[in-house]
Design a protein around this motif. Sequence first.
Motif, short mmCIF file in Angstrom:
data_model
loop_
_atom_site.label_atom_id
_atom_site.label_comp_id
_atom_site.label_asym_id
_atom_site.label_seq_id
_atom_site.Cartn_x
_atom_site.Cartn_y
_atom_site.Cartn_z
N UNK A 38 -17.46 82.11 -43.84
CA UNK A 38 -15.64 83.02 -44.29
C UNK A 38 -17.10 84.40 -44.54
N UNK A 39 -17.61 83.84 -45.09
CA UNK A 39 -18.49 85.17 -45.52
C UNK A 39 -19.89 85.29 -43.84
N UNK A 40 -20.09 85.21 -43.48
CA UNK A 40 -20.87 84.82 -42.18
C UNK A 40 -22.48 84.48 -42.82
N UNK A 41 -22.77 83.61 -43.57
CA UNK A 41 -23.97 83.95 -44.05
C UNK A 41 -25.02 82.61 -43.41
N UNK B 76 -16.88 70.09 -38.11
CA UNK B 76 -15.57 70.53 -39.33
C UNK B 76 -15.49 72.05 -39.70
N UNK B 77 -16.75 71.97 -41.08
CA UNK B 77 -17.19 72.62 -41.47
C UNK B 77 -17.99 73.68 -40.77
N UNK B 78 -18.76 73.24 -39.75
CA UNK B 78 -18.89 74.77 -39.42
C UNK B 78 -18.27 75.00 -38.87
N UNK B 79 -17.80 75.02 -37.77
CA UNK B 79 -16.43 75.18 -37.18
C UNK B 79 -15.35 76.15 -38.37
N UNK B 80 -15.02 76.07 -39.21
CA UNK B 80 -14.46 76.35 -40.53
C UNK B 80 -12.85 75.67 -39.10
N UNK C 298 -25.32 77.97 -44.09
CA UNK C 298 -24.86 77.35 -43.22
C UNK C 298 -25.63 76.28 -43.16
N UNK C 299 -26.71 76.85 -42.70
CA UNK C 299 -27.64 75.82 -42.04
C UNK C 299 -28.46 74.82 -43.33
N UNK D 289 -27.11 78.43 -36.96
CA UNK D 289 -25.72 78.04 -36.74
C UNK D 289 -25.10 79.68 -36.68
N UNK D 290 -24.34 80.34 -35.86
CA UNK D 290 -23.66 81.12 -35.67
C UNK D 290 -22.07 81.56 -35.65
#
Length: 208
Positions: free
Chosen positions: A98-101, A124-128, A105-106, A204-205
């Motif tokens: 959500x915060x795009x960190x 799924x968690x990585x993709x939201x 995420x990595x 991750x991006x």
Amino acid sequence: MTILRHVRRVADRAAPTDAESRFPVPPFTAHTVDTAPAAARPTIEGVRRRLGHLPAAVGLMAGSPELLTGFLTVNGIFEKCALDPVEREVVVMTVATRNECHLCVAMHTATLTRHGAMPDLIDALRAGTPLPDDRLEALRRFTLAVLDHRGAVPEDGTAAFLAAGYQPRHALDVVLGVGTYTISTFANRLTGAPLDPPVAAYAWEPAG
């Protein structure tokens, strides 16, 4: 003096000079044990000994010994809460995406992998996107509701969380996790913390 002239004079004083425009504010420093503020040195040395290396994010946080100590302390408390290890990672990954960190995420993809989490859950968690496990999906949705409503989760959101088998204390543990990783994600984004080699494979991006 007219209001307009006063505004112009204030604006002229606030405007950067040519020299200031050419020399931007220096970036944050990724400290080592030798360069960190004295109050942060025992903390980052402890991290280095425990992990075998000093993550760049920790060196960057060390610019504020209080921030670094605060995050590590509250994270240690979060790790002792009633949510199990994978549930805690669901909360963390939900906040991090959500915060795009990209760093969080990595790092937490690596943690989930160490915990033996299924690849479809991690993806799924990585993709939201919705999780393949109904109970964990309820946790993800509740975490999003805490973020979206700044804690004032609607009754139906809390009811759905409890119906999935969680207890009221778990809801408070989610708030603890959100607070903990708001510190981390905001600090990492502010300082531009890079990926360290051990987690580079999990880069991750954000989508889009």
